[in-house]
Design a protein around this motif. Sequence first.
Motif, PDB file in Angstrom:
ATOM      1  N   UNK A 113       0.836  -1.199   0.000  1.00 20.39           N
ATOM      2  CA  UNK A 113       0.000   0.000   0.000  1.00 20.39           C
ATOM      3  C   UNK A 113       0.876   1.256   0.000  1.00 20.39           C
ATOM      4  N   UNK A 114       0.397   2.341  -0.614  1.00 16.63           N
ATOM      5  CA  UNK A 114       1.175   3.588  -0.639  1.00 16.63           C
ATOM      6  C   UNK A 114       1.280   4.202   0.755  1.00 16.63           C
ATOM      7  N   UNK A 115       2.206   5.140   0.895  1.00 16.19           N
ATOM      8  CA  UNK A 115       2.518   5.711   2.201  1.00 16.19           C
ATOM      9  C   UNK A 115       1.295   6.335   2.869  1.00 16.19           C
ATOM     10  N   UNK A 116       0.515   7.120   2.123  1.00 15.52           N
ATOM     11  CA  UNK A 116      -0.604   7.815   2.748  1.00 15.52           C
ATOM     12  C   UNK A 116      -1.666   6.836   3.259  1.00 15.52           C
ATOM     13  N   UNK A 117      -1.870   5.749   2.528  1.00 13.83           N
ATOM     14  CA  UNK A 117      -2.832   4.748   3.013  1.00 13.83           C
ATOM     15  C   UNK A 117      -2.308   4.067   4.270  1.00 13.83           C
ATOM     16  N   UNK A 118      -1.009   3.818   4.298  1.00 19.15           N
ATOM     17  CA  UNK A 118      -0.449   3.200   5.491  1.00 19.15           C
ATOM     18  C   UNK A 118      -0.475   4.155   6.683  1.00 19.15           C
ATOM     19  N   UNK A 119      -0.255   5.436   6.441  1.00 20.24           N
ATOM     20  CA  UNK A 119      -0.351   6.416   7.524  1.00 20.24           C
ATOM     21  C   UNK A 119      -1.765   6.440   8.082  1.00 20.24           C
ATOM     22  N   UNK A 120      -2.747   6.348   7.186  1.00 15.59           N
ATOM     23  CA  UNK A 120      -4.140   6.302   7.634  1.00 15.59           C
ATOM     24  C   UNK A 120      -4.405   5.026   8.423  1.00 15.59           C
ATOM     25  N   UNK A 121      -3.863   3.907   7.939  1.00 10.37           N
ATOM     26  CA  UNK A 121      -4.062   2.654   8.656  1.00 10.37           C
ATOM     27  C   UNK A 121      -3.447   2.722  10.055  1.00 10.37           C
ATOM     28  N   UNK A 122      -2.284   3.305  10.158  1.00  6.45           N
ATOM     29  CA  UNK A 122      -1.613   3.389  11.452  1.00  6.45           C
ATOM     30  C   UNK A 122      -2.274   4.380  12.409  1.00  6.45           C
ATOM     31  N   UNK A 123      -3.184   5.195  11.875  1.00  8.33           N
ATOM     32  CA  UNK A 123      -3.933   6.108  12.742  1.00  8.33           C
ATOM     33  C   UNK A 123      -5.303   5.558  13.113  1.00  8.33           C
ATOM     34  N   UNK A 124      -5.634   4.362  12.605  1.00  2.00           N
ATOM     35  CA  UNK A 124      -6.950   3.772  12.840  1.00  2.00           C
ATOM     36  C   UNK A 124      -6.897   2.803  14.012  1.00  2.00           C
ATOM     37  N   UNK A 125      -7.673   3.121  15.047  1.00  5.58           N
ATOM     38  CA  UNK A 125      -7.759   2.280  16.239  1.00  5.58           C
ATOM     39  C   UNK A 125      -9.179   1.753  16.364  1.00  5.58           C
ATOM     40  N   UNK A 126      -9.299   0.449  16.625  1.00  7.44           N
ATOM     41  CA  UNK A 126     -10.612  -0.196  16.646  1.00  7.44           C
ATOM     42  C   UNK A 126     -10.803  -0.986  17.942  1.00  7.44           C
ATOM     43  N   UNK A 127     -12.068  -1.162  18.294  1.00  7.86           N
ATOM     44  CA  UNK A 127     -12.439  -2.020  19.424  1.00  7.86           C
ATOM     45  C   UNK A 127     -13.273  -3.179  18.888  1.00  7.86           C
ATOM     46  N   UNK A 128     -12.786  -4.400  19.089  1.00 11.25           N
ATOM     47  CA  UNK A 128     -13.570  -5.588  18.754  1.00 11.25           C
ATOM     48  C   UNK A 128     -14.329  -6.011  20.008  1.00 11.25           C
TER      49      UNK A 128
END
Length: 363
Positions: A113-128
């Motif tokens: 994945x490109x850098x910006x998508x990975x930056x977005x992924x690394x900013x995404x926190x979830x609760x299962x």
Amino acid sequence: MSDRSNTAMLSFDPAFPSLRDGLSVALQIGDTLWVANDETTNLERLKIQDAAPGDVVRCNEHQSFQLLEYLDLPIPKQDAEIDIEGLAYAQDSGYLWVVGSHSLKRKKAEADKPAQKNIKRLSTVEADGNRFLLARIPVVQHNDGYALARKVDADGRTAAQLHGNEVGNGLTAAIAEDDQLRDFLRIPGKDNGFDIEGLVVIGSRLLLGLRGPVLRGWAVLLEIEPELSDDSTDTLVLKKIGPGGRRYRKHFFALNGLGVRDLCSSGDDLLILAGPTMDQDGPVTVLRWRGGFASDEESVVFTEQLETVLEVPFGQGDDHAEGMCLFESGAQLGEVLLILYDAAAQRRKHGDTEVEGDLFILK
């Protein structure tokens, strides 16, 4: 120190080939070994076969138990993982206790994945929601061995779980009032956030080991006492057992900057599997606290009060020790500890369904 004495070979049903790649807990009940993959909602039972000293111990005759049949999970879907991180059996009451991590998770960066998508992924926190599970399930004996039951009419035992929902439960609600720990509830587990890994039964109480947070090098264990709610047969609440009416006690252990990765008891002693709280390979150590929890007070346990009994092997990007239990099979010398690994190295895998665990004689 202790030496590896043997190997346990776990064999899973061909219908579940991926189970061996994420084992997170281990527990022996009689002649059965109970394990779980932390990305499922199942518990797995294997039959322990007798073996002569020095021979590989085979654990097979796999049977899977879907926890949706015994508990009311917040997200009642088979693909909604519980992230099971602790199992313990209370022999006197006949209950199997199970706990999820109670942690948040941060999305991973991916190489394609490109850098910006990975930056977005690394900013995404979830609760299962299913991770906020702490429950007990009756264990029964059938002709084919130990099994689980939602209700046992003969003695009135029933499955029950701590009151909760998709975003928390009675434990996290209590922790949210704690000046020392509450801020870590909002931090993902692998970021040194709140993350349960390890469970031991102590009479009517449970001890929960925390992978995180590690506070200035000090690992945290929580002591709780669940009981049935006055108006329910399947809902647990936490008794007020701590200072000031808290629903838990805190215990701090100097584990050389490591967090708790699993727990088990050995008589009156507590064995602690200590490993990195962050996403690292090692080091991993088993420590013994002799005569632990003889009092009803909170404790601060320094390094010199702990005995190092085992340095656990670890790999580079694999072989992360996750599950630990005392283990008996046929003729053996001394007290034996079974260690199972998440992300097992390829050399541990055999065929399509088997994986090795390590057996160590504790000295």
